[in-house]
Motif scaffolding. Structure first.
Motif, PDB file in Angstrom:
ATOM      1  N   VAL A  64      27.183   0.079 100.363  1.00 26.53           N
ATOM      2  CA  VAL A  64      26.604   1.354 100.779  1.00 26.53           C
ATOM      3  C   VAL A  64      25.179   1.018 101.227  1.00 26.53           C
ATOM      4  N   GLY A  65      24.961   1.034 102.537  1.00 30.85           N
ATOM      5  CA  GLY A  65      23.704   0.525 103.070  1.00 30.85           C
ATOM      6  C   GLY A  65      23.682  -0.976 102.901  1.00 30.85           C
ATOM      7  N   SER A  66      22.651  -1.475 102.275  1.00 33.16           N
ATOM      8  CA  SER A  66      22.557  -2.921 102.035  1.00 33.16           C
ATOM      9  C   SER A  66      22.941  -3.301 100.615  1.00 33.16           C
ATOM     10  N   LYS A  67      23.304  -2.306  99.807  1.00 34.44           N
ATOM     11  CA  LYS A  67      23.609  -2.572  98.405  1.00 34.44           C
ATOM     12  C   LYS A  67      25.109  -2.699  98.189  1.00 34.44           C
ATOM     13  N   VAL A  68      25.519  -3.748  97.487  1.00 38.05           N
ATOM     14  CA  VAL A  68      26.926  -3.936  97.127  1.00 38.05           C
ATOM     15  C   VAL A  68      27.223  -3.067  95.906  1.00 38.05           C
ATOM     16  N   MET A  69      28.108  -2.085  96.089  1.00 40.50           N
ATOM     17  CA  MET A  69      28.432  -1.151  95.018  1.00 40.50           C
ATOM     18  C   MET A  69      29.668  -1.565  94.231  1.00 40.50           C
ATOM     19  N   GLY A  70      30.479  -2.446  94.824  1.00 38.65           N
ATOM     20  CA  GLY A  70      31.695  -2.883  94.162  1.00 38.65           C
ATOM     21  C   GLY A  70      32.462  -3.840  95.064  1.00 38.65           C
ATOM     22  N   TYR A  71      33.716  -4.075  94.695  1.00 40.22           N
ATOM     23  CA  TYR A  71      34.529  -5.025  95.450  1.00 40.22           C
ATOM     24  C   TYR A  71      35.976  -4.537  95.501  1.00 40.22           C
ATOM     25  N   LEU A  72      36.672  -4.932  96.588  1.00 38.01           N
ATOM     26  CA  LEU A  72      38.111  -4.752  96.689  1.00 38.01           C
ATOM     27  C   LEU A  72      38.731  -6.138  96.594  1.00 38.01           C
ATOM     28  N   ALA A  73      39.517  -6.373  95.562  1.00 40.45           N
ATOM     29  CA  ALA A  73      40.098  -7.694  95.328  1.00 40.45           C
ATOM     30  C   ALA A  73      41.604  -7.643  95.555  1.00 40.45           C
ATOM     31  N   ILE A  74      42.139  -8.683  96.176  1.00 40.37           N
ATOM     32  CA  ILE A  74      43.579  -8.786  96.406  1.00 40.37           C
ATOM     33  C   ILE A  74      44.052 -10.166  95.946  1.00 40.37           C
ATOM     34  N   ALA A 121      40.245   0.330 104.200  1.00 38.22           N
ATOM     35  CA  ALA A 121      40.201   0.574 102.756  1.00 38.22           C
ATOM     36  C   ALA A 121      38.788   0.370 102.225  1.00 38.22           C
ATOM     37  N   ILE A 122      38.128  -0.678 102.694  1.00 39.94           N
ATOM     38  CA  ILE A 122      36.754  -0.949 102.262  1.00 39.94           C
ATOM     39  C   ILE A 122      35.826   0.175 102.719  1.00 39.94           C
ATOM     40  N   THR A 123      36.066   0.685 103.922  1.00 40.60           N
ATOM     41  CA  THR A 123      35.222   1.771 104.442  1.00 40.60           C
ATOM     42  C   THR A 123      35.349   3.028 103.594  1.00 40.60           C
ATOM     43  N   VAL A 124      36.588   3.407 103.252  1.00 38.23           N
ATOM     44  CA  VAL A 124      36.759   4.634 102.459  1.00 38.23           C
ATOM     45  C   VAL A 124      36.319   4.415 101.021  1.00 38.23           C
ATOM     46  N   LEU A 125      36.432   3.190 100.524  1.00 38.38           N
ATOM     47  CA  LEU A 125      35.912   2.919  99.177  1.00 38.38           C
ATOM     48  C   LEU A 125      34.394   3.048  99.148  1.00 38.38           C
ATOM     49  N   PHE A 149      32.368   5.208  96.478  1.00 41.95           N
ATOM     50  CA  PHE A 149      31.207   4.776  95.699  1.00 41.95           C
ATOM     51  C   PHE A 149      29.979   5.635  96.012  1.00 41.95           C
ATOM     52  N   THR A 150      29.875   6.110  97.245  1.00 40.84           N
ATOM     53  CA  THR A 150      28.770   6.997  97.602  1.00 40.84           C
ATOM     54  C   THR A 150      28.880   8.322  96.847  1.00 40.84           C
ATOM     55  N   ILE A 151      30.102   8.852  96.774  1.00 34.42           N
ATOM     56  CA  ILE A 151      30.323  10.097  96.019  1.00 34.42           C
ATOM     57  C   ILE A 151      29.967   9.881  94.550  1.00 34.42           C
ATOM     58  N   ARG A 152      30.414   8.765  94.005  1.00 32.27           N
ATOM     59  CA  ARG A 152      30.104   8.476  92.604  1.00 32.27           C
ATOM     60  C   ARG A 152      28.605   8.373  92.387  1.00 32.27           C
TER      61      ARG A 152
END
Length: 514
Positions: free
Chosen positions: A200-210, A228-232, A236-239
């Motif tokens: 979100v911006g320049s901050k890593v809020m989480g990860y999608l792992a496969i 998927a990464i875009t909607v996640l 994270f922005t909502i959270r």
């Protein structure tokens, strides 16, 4: 249209390409085609793209057929798809070296009959590519719509399951600390092969792992993963927005609670429960203050400390910064001062690292108010904690943690400040020693203070002041002579103790302890 890649093999199955002969590189017929280009210039580098089909008459190779080998080398480097050449037009025969490279690289090299025009071939190939891309875009749009709906309805677990289904693997969403938040049923905590950051911006809020690595040809899956990464990121922005709003509401509640502006117990407990404020059998307030730090360093450190105090997963405390102090509401099942001190020591231990990381090594001090059973009485505990902090600063400035119960006598004396009896005691027993110290540069008052605090244990006094025990005895004799009283007399010691406490708290103003 079927959801099949447009490969070299499918190209050769098109009616227009009937009669086309694959001369070499048959192992690469499964390569997908994304681009098509006609090449009739000798420039071989800088314009080729991955998964590109090259069509040529061989005009640029007519005098130097070996240049075809260079073209195959460059296509291998960039990941090209195939080469179609009208061999009967200019070069007549393909060099064996080129055939060998075609087989080596798995880049199909096929012969185009002279009667097939480039315009027909280009049109047919582009039509297939566009149809394929249109199909993929429709599919990806539908997938993205599903992803977005799941995120907006806060159904992250279902989103992860859908991602795993589309990619044919296990999937998980990790928080910024790489802890699993939601995952498919068979996902193991360390089973992921690929981990994509959600920013979100320049901050890593989480990860999608496969649990598998996507292949170079899995473009649909790659697009799904990107969406998927875009909607996640939206999730994270909502959270983050909700968390910030919750933190503001918690802060507002704590400020109001500590100020004592609300006294309705039921309403306070209801609001605290709704906001995630700790509720227990007992409550008390701990005040934390930073010393020996510059203003900016202090602000930054307070912000770090409040984040550590309010870190997720801790349900026994919540803090807020008010007037250069971190004020913490603590919830406990214990009602003893000893347990409070033990809990405060644990908190101080957790926060100590933040101070040690700074170059100036600022010091952290804590004061604890008394236990209360009602939330509406918490302001009294806060006042006691502030009193304890102010008193300890003047009486025991090196003591890191102080409980209000340790300064009850000083608190009583503050309430009686200015009483003629107290003034008389300090005038007779303390001021003469202060005058003597100033005149002769001695430390009799500090020695007397340690003597009274340790219950007359001269050995401990010597250890505390780093002097010989005989020096302690000599100083105490001088004190006795100055005030003309026997320090071994219990009544004299009591009066000295009271006078010493009054002297140490004489500069504490009422505003400093409220």
């Amino acid at each position: 249209m079927e959801n099949k890649p447009f490969t070299v093999e499918r190209l050769l199955q098109l009616p227009l390409f009937n009669g086309v002969q694959v001369m070499a590189g048959k192992s690469g017929v499964s390569k997908e085609i994304y681009y098509v280009d006609n090449m009739e210039t000798p420039t071989l580098t800088g314009f080729l793209r991955p998964n590109e089909l090259i069509l040529t008459t061989g005009y640029s190779f007519r005098h130097e057929p070996a240049m075809l080998c260079r073209l195959l080398d460059e296509m291998h480097r960039v990941g090209g798809a195939a080469v179609g050449i009208k061999t009967k037009r200019f070069i007549q025969e393909v060099p064996q070296e080129a055939l060998d490279k075609s087989n080596q690289y798995g880049i199909p090299l096929f012969d185009i009959p002279l009667e097939i025009t480039f315009i027909d071939m280009t049109h047919t190939v582009i039509d297939q590519i566009l149809n394929r891309q249109a199909f993929l875009l429709r599919e990806v749009r539908e997938v993205n719509q599903q992803f977005t709906n799941l995120v907006l309805n806060r159904r992250t677990t279902e989103l992860v399951v859908l991602i795993g289904h589309l990619l044919g693997c296990e999937a998980a969403v990790l928080n910024e600390n790489k802890e699993v938040e939601s995952c498919t049923t068979r996902f193991g905590g360390t089973d992921f092969v690929d981990k994509r950051p959600v920013q979100v911006g320049s901050k890593v809020m989480g990860y999608l792992a496969i649990s598998r690595q996507l292949g170079e040809q899995e473009h649909f899956e790659e697009m799904c993963l990107d969406h998927a990464i875009t909607v996640l990121a939206i999730e994270f922005t909502i959270r983050q927005s909700q968390q910030l709003q919750r933190e503001r509401e918690q802060e507002s509640f704590l400020v109001e609670l500590f100020s004592g502006s609300s006294h309705q117990e039921d309403l306070l407990r209801y609001r605290a429960q709704q906001l995630g404020i700790p509720l227990g059998r007992f409550f008390y307030v701990m005040v934390l203050q930073i010393r020996s730090a510059n203003e900016k360093q202090g602000r930054d450190l307070y912000n770090q400390l409040v984040q550590k105090v309010n870190k997720p997963g801790v349900y026994t405390r919540k803090g807020v910064i008010i007037n250069d102090s971190l004020i913490v509401l603590c919830s406990t099942v214990h009602d003893s001062a000893e347990k409070q001190r033990s809990e405060a020591e644990q908190v101080m231990s957790e926060l100590a690292g933040a101070c040690e990381e700074l170059p100036a090594h600022p010091q952290l001090f804590a004061a604890i108010g008394g236990i209360r059973e009602q939330l509406s009485d918490v302001p009294l505990s806060r006042q006691e904690a502030h009193k304890a902090m102010a008193i300890c600063l003047h009486t025991q400035p090196k003591q890191k943690i102080v409980h209000f119960h340790e300064v009850l006598v000083e608190d009583l004396l503050l309430d009686a400040a200015g009483h003629p009896v107290l003034n008389a005691l300090t005038s007779m027993l303390i001021e003469p020693i202060v005058v003597y110290d100033k005149e002769y540069g001695t430390e009799l008052l500090a020695t007397l203070s340690a003597f009274l605090r340790t219950g007359g244990n001269t050995k401990r006094v010597a250890e505390e002041l780093f002097i010989h025990r005989n020096s302690v005895l000599y100083r105490l004799d001088r004190v006795s002579e100055i005030i003309q009283n026997d320090l071994n007399d219990p009544e004299v010691r009591f009066r000295l103790d009271v006078a010493m406490r009054v002297w140490k708290t004489k500069d504490i103003h009422s505003k400093a302890v409220l």
